[in-house]
Design a protein around this motif. Structure first.
Motif, PDB file in Angstrom:
ATOM      1  N   TYR A 114     -29.338 -37.881  -9.505  1.00 41.75           N
ATOM      2  CA  TYR A 114     -30.131 -37.447 -10.648  1.00 41.75           C
ATOM      3  C   TYR A 114     -31.567 -37.148 -10.205  1.00 41.75           C
ATOM      4  N   ALA A 115     -32.090 -37.993  -9.305  1.00 41.94           N
ATOM      5  CA  ALA A 115     -33.440 -37.771  -8.784  1.00 41.94           C
ATOM      6  C   ALA A 115     -33.508 -36.462  -7.997  1.00 41.94           C
ATOM      7  N   VAL A 116     -32.459 -36.163  -7.232  1.00 41.71           N
ATOM      8  CA  VAL A 116     -32.413 -34.898  -6.491  1.00 41.71           C
ATOM      9  C   VAL A 116     -32.467 -33.729  -7.469  1.00 41.71           C
ATOM     10  N   ALA A 117     -31.651 -33.795  -8.522  1.00 42.00           N
ATOM     11  CA  ALA A 117     -31.653 -32.725  -9.521  1.00 42.00           C
ATOM     12  C   ALA A 117     -33.032 -32.616 -10.176  1.00 42.00           C
ATOM     13  N   SER A 118     -33.677 -33.740 -10.438  1.00 35.82           N
ATOM     14  CA  SER A 118     -35.011 -33.730 -11.050  1.00 35.82           C
ATOM     15  C   SER A 118     -36.039 -33.086 -10.125  1.00 35.82           C
ATOM     16  N   ILE A 119     -35.947 -33.382  -8.835  1.00 31.16           N
ATOM     17  CA  ILE A 119     -36.884 -32.779  -7.871  1.00 31.16           C
ATOM     18  C   ILE A 119     -36.690 -31.273  -7.840  1.00 31.16           C
ATOM     19  N   GLU A 120     -35.431 -30.831  -7.826  1.00 31.40           N
ATOM     20  CA  GLU A 120     -35.163 -29.392  -7.800  1.00 31.40           C
ATOM     21  C   GLU A 120     -35.725 -28.726  -9.061  1.00 31.40           C
ATOM     22  N   GLN A 121     -35.550 -29.383 -10.209  1.00 36.26           N
ATOM     23  CA  GLN A 121     -36.073 -28.832 -11.455  1.00 36.26           C
ATOM     24  C   GLN A 121     -37.591 -28.852 -11.458  1.00 36.26           C
ATOM     25  N   ALA A 122     -38.201 -29.880 -10.880  1.00 34.66           N
ATOM     26  CA  ALA A 122     -39.660 -29.957 -10.803  1.00 34.66           C
ATOM     27  C   ALA A 122     -40.206 -28.840  -9.914  1.00 34.66           C
ATOM     28  N   GLU A 123     -39.522 -28.566  -8.809  1.00 31.94           N
ATOM     29  CA  GLU A 123     -39.950 -27.477  -7.922  1.00 31.94           C
ATOM     30  C   GLU A 123     -39.927 -26.152  -8.680  1.00 31.94           C
ATOM     31  N   LEU A 124     -38.851 -25.911  -9.426  1.00 28.22           N
ATOM     32  CA  LEU A 124     -38.741 -24.683 -10.207  1.00 28.22           C
ATOM     33  C   LEU A 124     -39.866 -24.601 -11.242  1.00 28.22           C
ATOM     34  N   ALA A 125     -40.182 -25.702 -11.905  1.00 30.49           N
ATOM     35  CA  ALA A 125     -41.245 -25.698 -12.913  1.00 30.49           C
ATOM     36  C   ALA A 125     -42.601 -25.389 -12.286  1.00 30.49           C
ATOM     37  N   VAL A 126     -42.875 -25.960 -11.120  1.00 28.22           N
ATOM     38  CA  VAL A 126     -44.152 -25.703 -10.447  1.00 28.22           C
ATOM     39  C   VAL A 126     -44.235 -24.241 -10.009  1.00 28.22           C
ATOM     40  N   LEU A 127     -43.128 -23.713  -9.482  1.00 26.22           N
ATOM     41  CA  LEU A 127     -43.125 -22.307  -9.080  1.00 26.22           C
ATOM     42  C   LEU A 127     -43.311 -21.381 -10.291  1.00 26.22           C
ATOM     43  N   ASP A 128     -42.710 -21.743 -11.422  1.00 26.91           N
ATOM     44  CA  ASP A 128     -42.926 -20.979 -12.657  1.00 26.91           C
ATOM     45  C   ASP A 128     -44.406 -20.997 -13.030  1.00 26.91           C
ATOM     46  N   ALA A 129     -45.040 -22.162 -12.906  1.00 30.58           N
ATOM     47  CA  ALA A 129     -46.458 -22.277 -13.252  1.00 30.58           C
ATOM     48  C   ALA A 129     -47.314 -21.422 -12.314  1.00 30.58           C
ATOM     49  N   ILE A 130     -46.995 -21.449 -11.032  1.00 33.99           N
ATOM     50  CA  ILE A 130     -47.753 -20.646 -10.065  1.00 33.99           C
ATOM     51  C   ILE A 130     -47.572 -19.161 -10.370  1.00 33.99           C
ATOM     52  N   ALA A 131     -46.332 -18.754 -10.643  1.00 35.39           N
ATOM     53  CA  ALA A 131     -46.059 -17.352 -10.966  1.00 35.39           C
ATOM     54  C   ALA A 131     -46.809 -16.942 -12.232  1.00 35.39           C
ATOM     55  N   GLY A 132     -46.836 -17.830 -13.215  1.00 33.95           N
ATOM     56  CA  GLY A 132     -47.566 -17.544 -14.449  1.00 33.95           C
ATOM     57  C   GLY A 132     -49.050 -17.354 -14.199  1.00 33.95           C
ATOM     58  N   ARG A 133     -49.617 -18.183 -13.322  1.00 34.09           N
ATOM     59  CA  ARG A 133     -51.026 -18.070 -12.982  1.00 34.09           C
ATOM     60  C   ARG A 133     -51.291 -16.759 -12.266  1.00 34.09           C
ATOM     61  N   VAL A 134     -50.422 -16.381 -11.327  1.00 34.20           N
ATOM     62  CA  VAL A 134     -50.575 -15.117 -10.603  1.00 34.20           C
ATOM     63  C   VAL A 134     -50.521 -13.940 -11.576  1.00 34.20           C
ATOM     64  N   GLU A 135     -49.575 -13.971 -12.496  1.00 40.45           N
ATOM     65  CA  GLU A 135     -49.451 -12.897 -13.486  1.00 40.45           C
ATOM     66  C   GLU A 135     -50.684 -12.829 -14.376  1.00 40.45           C
ATOM     67  N   ALA A 136     -51.193 -13.996 -14.771  1.00 35.48           N
ATOM     68  CA  ALA A 136     -52.396 -14.012 -15.610  1.00 35.48           C
ATOM     69  C   ALA A 136     -53.591 -13.439 -14.871  1.00 35.48           C
ATOM     70  N   ASP A 137     -53.737 -13.806 -13.604  1.00 36.15           N
ATOM     71  CA  ASP A 137     -54.835 -13.276 -12.796  1.00 36.15           C
ATOM     72  C   ASP A 137     -54.707 -11.760 -12.628  1.00 36.15           C
ATOM     73  N   GLN A 138     -53.485 -11.283 -12.407  1.00 33.80           N
ATOM     74  CA  GLN A 138     -53.266  -9.831 -12.272  1.00 33.80           C
ATOM     75  C   GLN A 138     -53.600  -9.115 -13.571  1.00 33.80           C
ATOM     76  N   ALA A 139     -53.232  -9.727 -14.701  1.00 27.17           N
ATOM     77  CA  ALA A 139     -53.515  -9.119 -15.992  1.00 27.17           C
ATOM     78  C   ALA A 139     -55.030  -9.026 -16.237  1.00 27.17           C
ATOM     79  N   LYS A 140     -55.765 -10.062 -15.803  1.00 26.66           N
ATOM     80  CA  LYS A 140     -57.210 -10.056 -15.967  1.00 26.66           C
ATOM     81  C   LYS A 140     -57.840  -8.940 -15.141  1.00 26.66           C
ATOM     82  N   ARG A 141     -57.339  -8.754 -13.916  1.00 31.87           N
ATOM     83  CA  ARG A 141     -57.888  -7.719 -13.054  1.00 31.87           C
ATOM     84  C   ARG A 141     -57.545  -6.315 -13.575  1.00 31.87           C
ATOM     85  N   ALA A 142     -56.459  -6.178 -14.283  1.00 29.25           N
ATOM     86  CA  ALA A 142     -56.043  -4.877 -14.781  1.00 29.25           C
ATOM     87  C   ALA A 142     -56.885  -4.426 -15.983  1.00 29.25           C
ATOM     88  N   VAL A 143     -57.536  -5.367 -16.621  1.00 20.54           N
ATOM     89  CA  VAL A 143     -58.332  -5.034 -17.822  1.00 20.54           C
ATOM     90  C   VAL A 143     -59.648  -4.432 -17.474  1.00 20.54           C
TER      91      VAL A 143
END
Length: 143
Positions: A114-143
């Motif tokens: 269960y801990a292994v599955a939680s770590i994998e899900q946590a990694e995915l959540a962090v990567l989603d957050a990083i991707a969201g930040r990158v997209e937000a930064d790109q959107a700011k530069r496009a304005v």
């Protein structure tokens, strides 16, 4: 038990380190690479979660078998008590201790999975957050 607990804990450690490394690398990579890492993390999380789900389903089947076995054992135990065989009572106590040890080992293994599955899900959540930040930064530069 399929794997000794020490091996399961070693796997947990390796997966946690992998998640840490992936997040550190993702913070320095291009958006496309982050998306690729997210897909890999998602696949790993799905695999780990499916493994836990299979174990949960097998527990249900095992519980039914164990209950029937327990009922049979109780009936046998009543006969032993009626006969007053002390030696058999001691053997039954040893059997219970072994059963308890096996159950506790299984529970520990399940917790690690269960801990292994939680770590994998946590990694995915962090990567989603990083991707969201990158997209937000790109959107700011496009304005």
């Amino acid at each position: 038990m399929a794997q000794p607990l020490s091996e399961q804990l070693a796997e947990l450690s390796v997966r946690a380190k992998h998640a840490e490394d992936a997040v550190a690398a993702a913070q320095k990579e291009a958006h496309e690479k982050i998306e690729q890492r997210k897909e890999q993390a998602h696949a790993a999380a799905m695999e780990a979660t499916e493994k836990v789900n299979k174990e949960v389903k097998s527990v249900k089947d095992t519980a039914t078998r164990n209950w029937k076995a327990l009922e049979a054992k109780i009936a046998a135990d009543v006969q032993v008590l009626k006969a007053g065989i002390v030696h058999r009572t001691r053997e039954r106590e040893a059997g219970r201790a072994e059963h308890t040890a096996e159950r506790l080992e299984w529970e520990a293994g399940f917790a690690i999975d269960y801990a292994v599955a939680s770590i994998e899900q946590a990694e995915l959540a962090v990567l989603d957050a990083i991707a969201g930040r990158v997209e937000a930064d790109q959107a700011k530069r496009a304005v």
